[in-house]
Design a protein around this motif. Sequence first.
Motif, PDB file in Angstrom:
ATOM      1  N   LYS A  46     -21.204  40.006  -9.580  1.00 34.26           N
ATOM      2  CA  LYS A  46     -20.592  40.441 -10.846  1.00 34.26           C
ATOM      3  C   LYS A  46     -21.130  39.633 -12.013  1.00 34.26           C
ATOM      4  CE  LYS A  46     -16.133  41.915  -8.995  1.00 34.26           C
ATOM      5  NZ  LYS A  46     -14.695  41.588  -8.936  1.00 34.26           N
ATOM      6  N   GLN A  47     -21.280  38.321 -11.816  1.00 33.40           N
ATOM      7  CA  GLN A  47     -21.807  37.472 -12.870  1.00 33.40           C
ATOM      8  C   GLN A  47     -23.250  37.846 -13.222  1.00 33.40           C
ATOM      9  OE1 GLN A  47     -21.318  33.422 -11.580  1.00 33.40           O
ATOM     10  NE2 GLN A  47     -19.091  33.456 -11.833  1.00 33.40           N
ATOM     11  N   ALA A  49     -24.656  40.792 -12.787  1.00 34.75           N
ATOM     12  CA  ALA A  49     -24.626  42.105 -13.448  1.00 34.75           C
ATOM     13  C   ALA A  49     -24.209  41.958 -14.908  1.00 34.75           C
ATOM     14  CB  ALA A  49     -23.687  43.041 -12.707  1.00 34.75           C
ATOM     15  N   ALA A  50     -23.230  41.117 -15.169  1.00 35.59           N
ATOM     16  CA  ALA A  50     -22.779  40.891 -16.546  1.00 35.59           C
ATOM     17  C   ALA A  50     -23.880  40.230 -17.365  1.00 35.59           C
ATOM     18  CB  ALA A  50     -21.516  40.034 -16.549  1.00 35.59           C
ATOM     19  N   ALA A  51     -24.604  39.301 -16.768  1.00 40.87           N
ATOM     20  CA  ALA A  51     -25.693  38.635 -17.474  1.00 40.87           C
ATOM     21  C   ALA A  51     -26.834  39.603 -17.766  1.00 40.87           C
ATOM     22  CB  ALA A  51     -26.198  37.453 -16.655  1.00 40.87           C
ATOM     23  N   GLU A  53     -26.484  42.825 -18.243  1.00 36.25           N
ATOM     24  CA  GLU A  53     -26.019  43.717 -19.317  1.00 36.25           C
ATOM     25  C   GLU A  53     -26.185  43.075 -20.685  1.00 36.25           C
ATOM     26  OE1 GLU A  53     -22.004  45.012 -18.960  1.00 36.25           O
ATOM     27  OE2 GLU A  53     -22.401  46.252 -17.199  1.00 36.25           O
ATOM     28  N   ASP A  54     -25.930  41.776 -20.758  1.00 39.33           N
ATOM     29  CA  ASP A  54     -26.022  41.062 -22.026  1.00 39.33           C
ATOM     30  C   ASP A  54     -27.458  40.864 -22.499  1.00 39.33           C
ATOM     31  OD1 ASP A  54     -23.276  40.911 -22.054  1.00 39.33           O
ATOM     32  OD2 ASP A  54     -23.188  38.845 -21.304  1.00 39.33           O
TER      33      ASP A  54
END
Length: 55
Positions: A46-47, A49-51, A53-54
Motif C-alpha cells: 500500500k505504501q 502504491a501510494a508513493a 501515485e504521488d
Amino acid sequence: MGSLLIPLNVCRKKNLYKPWECEHERHTYEKCQYDDYVRRMKELAKQKAAAAEDS
C-alpha cells in the motif's frame, strides 16, 4: 507474538527440546509469525502504491 513464544519455550524446556512434543505450540507460533509477515507485506505494498501515485 511474545505471548505465544513463552508457552512454546516452556514446553520445549519441559520436554527436553524433543521436536515432536510441542507441535501445537510451534504451529500456533509460526502461524502468528506468518500472519504478521503477510500483514506487513500488504502494508508495504500500500505504501509503495501510494508513493507511485504521488510521483
